[in-house]
Design a protein around this motif. Structure first.
Motif, PDB file in Angstrom:
ATOM      1  N   ALA A 124       0.828  -1.204   0.000  1.00  0.00           N
ATOM      2  CA  ALA A 124       0.000   0.000   0.000  1.00  0.00           C
ATOM      3  C   ALA A 124       0.866   1.258   0.000  1.00  0.00           C
ATOM      4  CB  ALA A 124      -0.921  -0.004   1.215  1.00  0.00           C
ATOM      5  N   ASP A 125       1.932   1.232   0.803  1.00  0.00           N
ATOM      6  CA  ASP A 125       2.837   2.390   0.878  1.00  0.00           C
ATOM      7  C   ASP A 125       3.441   2.705  -0.486  1.00  0.00           C
ATOM      8  OD1 ASP A 125       2.371   2.846   3.502  1.00  0.00           O
ATOM      9  OD2 ASP A 125       4.176   1.852   4.245  1.00  0.00           O
ATOM     10  N   LYS A 126       3.801   1.648  -1.202  1.00  0.00           N
ATOM     11  CA  LYS A 126       4.382   1.831  -2.536  1.00  0.00           C
ATOM     12  C   LYS A 126       3.381   2.539  -3.453  1.00  0.00           C
ATOM     13  CE  LYS A 126       6.687  -2.257  -2.813  1.00  0.00           C
ATOM     14  NZ  LYS A 126       6.733  -3.610  -3.410  1.00  0.00           N
ATOM     15  N   LEU A 127       2.161   2.009  -3.483  1.00  0.00           N
ATOM     16  CA  LEU A 127       1.125   2.593  -4.344  1.00  0.00           C
ATOM     17  C   LEU A 127       0.830   4.029  -3.922  1.00  0.00           C
ATOM     18  CD1 LEU A 127      -1.285  -0.467  -4.536  1.00  0.00           C
ATOM     19  CD2 LEU A 127       0.169   0.393  -6.357  1.00  0.00           C
ATOM     20  N   LEU A 128       0.826   4.252  -2.607  1.00  0.00           N
ATOM     21  CA  LEU A 128       0.539   5.583  -2.078  1.00  0.00           C
ATOM     22  C   LEU A 128       1.605   6.584  -2.505  1.00  0.00           C
ATOM     23  CD1 LEU A 128      -1.148   7.410  -0.190  1.00  0.00           C
ATOM     24  CD2 LEU A 128       0.217   6.579   1.720  1.00  0.00           C
ATOM     25  N   SER A 129       2.871   6.179  -2.406  1.00  0.00           N
ATOM     26  CA  SER A 129       3.923   7.157  -2.695  1.00  0.00           C
ATOM     27  C   SER A 129       3.953   7.502  -4.190  1.00  0.00           C
ATOM     28  CB  SER A 129       5.291   6.667  -2.197  1.00  0.00           C
ATOM     29  OG  SER A 129       5.753   5.630  -3.006  1.00  0.00           O
ATOM     30  N   VAL A 130       3.688   6.499  -5.043  1.00  0.00           N
ATOM     31  CA  VAL A 130       3.604   6.787  -6.479  1.00  0.00           C
ATOM     32  C   VAL A 130       2.458   7.756  -6.754  1.00  0.00           C
ATOM     33  CG1 VAL A 130       3.147   5.792  -8.761  1.00  0.00           C
ATOM     34  CG2 VAL A 130       4.616   4.579  -7.161  1.00  0.00           C
ATOM     35  N   ALA A 131       1.318   7.501  -6.111  1.00  0.00           N
ATOM     36  CA  ALA A 131       0.135   8.347  -6.309  1.00  0.00           C
ATOM     37  C   ALA A 131       0.406   9.781  -5.875  1.00  0.00           C
ATOM     38  CB  ALA A 131      -1.059   7.771  -5.548  1.00  0.00           C
ATOM     39  N   VAL A 132       1.009   9.922  -4.692  1.00  0.00           N
ATOM     40  CA  VAL A 132       1.264  11.268  -4.159  1.00  0.00           C
ATOM     41  C   VAL A 132       2.250  12.015  -5.062  1.00  0.00           C
ATOM     42  CG1 VAL A 132       2.275  12.524  -2.222  1.00  0.00           C
ATOM     43  CG2 VAL A 132       0.658  10.678  -1.796  1.00  0.00           C
ATOM     44  N   GLU A 133       3.222  11.274  -5.582  1.00  0.00           N
ATOM     45  CA  GLU A 133       4.205  11.907  -6.470  1.00  0.00           C
ATOM     46  C   GLU A 133       3.532  12.462  -7.726  1.00  0.00           C
ATOM     47  OE1 GLU A 133       7.588   9.374  -7.516  1.00  0.00           O
ATOM     48  OE2 GLU A 133       7.869  10.691  -9.251  1.00  0.00           O
ATOM     49  N   ILE A 134       2.685  11.645  -8.326  1.00  0.00           N
ATOM     50  CA  ILE A 134       2.050  12.072  -9.578  1.00  0.00           C
ATOM     51  C   ILE A 134       1.054  13.217  -9.322  1.00  0.00           C
ATOM     52  CG2 ILE A 134       0.334  10.195  -9.580  1.00  0.00           C
ATOM     53  CD1 ILE A 134       0.468  10.182 -12.563  1.00  0.00           C
ATOM     54  N   ILE A 135       0.426  13.201  -8.146  1.00  0.00           N
ATOM     55  CA  ILE A 135      -0.482  14.310  -7.807  1.00  0.00           C
ATOM     56  C   ILE A 135       0.310  15.612  -7.662  1.00  0.00           C
ATOM     57  CG2 ILE A 135      -2.062  15.238  -6.058  1.00  0.00           C
ATOM     58  CD1 ILE A 135      -2.840  12.287  -5.453  1.00  0.00           C
ATOM     59  N   GLY A 136       1.483  15.510  -7.037  1.00  0.00           N
ATOM     60  CA  GLY A 136       2.335  16.693  -6.892  1.00  0.00           C
ATOM     61  C   GLY A 136       2.748  17.257  -8.231  1.00  0.00           C
ATOM     62  N   LYS A 137       3.033  16.336  -9.162  1.00  0.00           N
ATOM     63  CA  LYS A 137       3.522  16.752 -10.473  1.00  0.00           C
ATOM     64  C   LYS A 137       2.411  17.372 -11.324  1.00  0.00           C
ATOM     65  CE  LYS A 137       6.660  14.794 -13.928  1.00  0.00           C
ATOM     66  NZ  LYS A 137       7.201  13.524 -14.429  1.00  0.00           N
ATOM     67  N   TYR A 138       1.237  16.785 -11.258  1.00  0.00           N
ATOM     68  CA  TYR A 138       0.130  17.286 -12.082  1.00  0.00           C
ATOM     69  C   TYR A 138      -1.011  17.758 -11.193  1.00  0.00           C
ATOM     70  CZ  TYR A 138       2.805  14.776 -15.598  1.00  0.00           C
ATOM     71  OH  TYR A 138       3.804  14.327 -16.398  1.00  0.00           O
ATOM     72  N   SER A 139      -0.684  18.646 -10.277  1.00  0.00           N
ATOM     73  CA  SER A 139      -1.683  19.068  -9.291  1.00  0.00           C
ATOM     74  C   SER A 139      -2.873  19.765  -9.946  1.00  0.00           C
ATOM     75  CB  SER A 139      -1.036  19.968  -8.238  1.00  0.00           C
ATOM     76  OG  SER A 139      -0.368  21.021  -8.868  1.00  0.00           O
ATOM     77  N   GLU A 140      -2.645  20.422 -11.076  1.00  0.00           N
ATOM     78  CA  GLU A 140      -3.749  21.106 -11.738  1.00  0.00           C
ATOM     79  C   GLU A 140      -4.819  20.108 -12.187  1.00  0.00           C
ATOM     80  OE1 GLU A 140      -2.590  23.534 -15.092  1.00  0.00           O
ATOM     81  OE2 GLU A 140      -4.691  23.914 -15.559  1.00  0.00           O
TER      82      GLU A 140
END
Lengths: 153, 153
Positions: B133-149
């Motif tokens: 879950a942590d792995k999936l979470l960190s990937v998700a958070v990273e991509i949200i940071g990158k494409y926050s718009e």
């Protein structure tokens, strides 16, 4: 007396042709062989009167569900043709006929709809069906243009 | 003799607590009332040996499917807590146990997985489950940071 059957011009449009193709693709037993596209797509069309006769609450059967999937599959194919990236539809409907239809391109959600009353899924005419699809298509293409980087992921 | 039962520290982590909460949320008949989180989450854990005893091909039952949904729901909740936007999970599995699990935030797909062999869905330990879950979470958070718009749409 010879009758000339004129083909409704709507049947020559890309979207309607794709719809017929999608329907034929799931026709494992070849029931539709020899049928015109018109006849294959007939179950999508209902008059307001016919729709009113269907109970408000009802569970959609497998055939209705497959028609809903056909519709969104065909839209995904149209999006793919338009933008050149793979468009993936995902239709999730509970047995009660409520759910969500989604199309993604890359990491971009280009269509996201809540679907309900699936057991009454139908359109007034083929042209109304195409209008609906065109609307979804143009919104999808616009958002892909705007966030092409995310769509290309 | 009084025994002091030590609580496994993993059970105090946000994710595992959320998992237990998700499981209790679908427990309409109150079967889990009075059960420890440990016991509620026990069906998620299987040794390699136990997993090997399950046939390679098999249809997942409703309970297994609901556990898969719990897992992705809990991840969506974690994503939501982390980024402040609503994260919506969508799990689509055929009766044969193949499908797709997706989490969207706004118009951004933050997780997209092909799932298979759902009838064998399980983890070696709670800590392995949390790692996943942590792995999936960190990937998700990273991509949200990158494409926050896009995530904010």
């Amino acid at each position: 007396m010879t009758e000339t059957v004129e083909l409704d011009p709507i049947l020559t449009t890309d979207f309607i042709k794709e719809m017929a193709k999608q329907m034929r693709a799931i026709d494992s037993y070849g029931t539709y062989d020899g049928w015109t596209d018109d006849k294959v797509l007939a179950p999508f069309i209902m008059t307001k009167e016919q729709r009113r006769q269907i109970p408000v609450i009802g569970d959609p059967d497998e055939e209705t569900l497959s028609r809903v999937k056909c519709f969104y599959n065909a839209i995904a194919v149209m999006i793919e043709k338009e933008c050149g990236h793979m468009a993936v539809p995902l239709v999730n409907i509970t047995h009660e006929g409520f759910g969500r239809a989604l199309i993604t391109v890359g990491k971009l959600v280009v269509m996201d709809r809540t679907v309900r009353d699936v057991h009454r899924f139908s359109f007034d005419s083929l042209s109304k069906m195409k209008d609906e699809a065109d609307k979804l298509l143009s919104v999808a293409v616009e958002i892909i243009g705007k966030y092409s980087e995310v769509a290309g992921l």
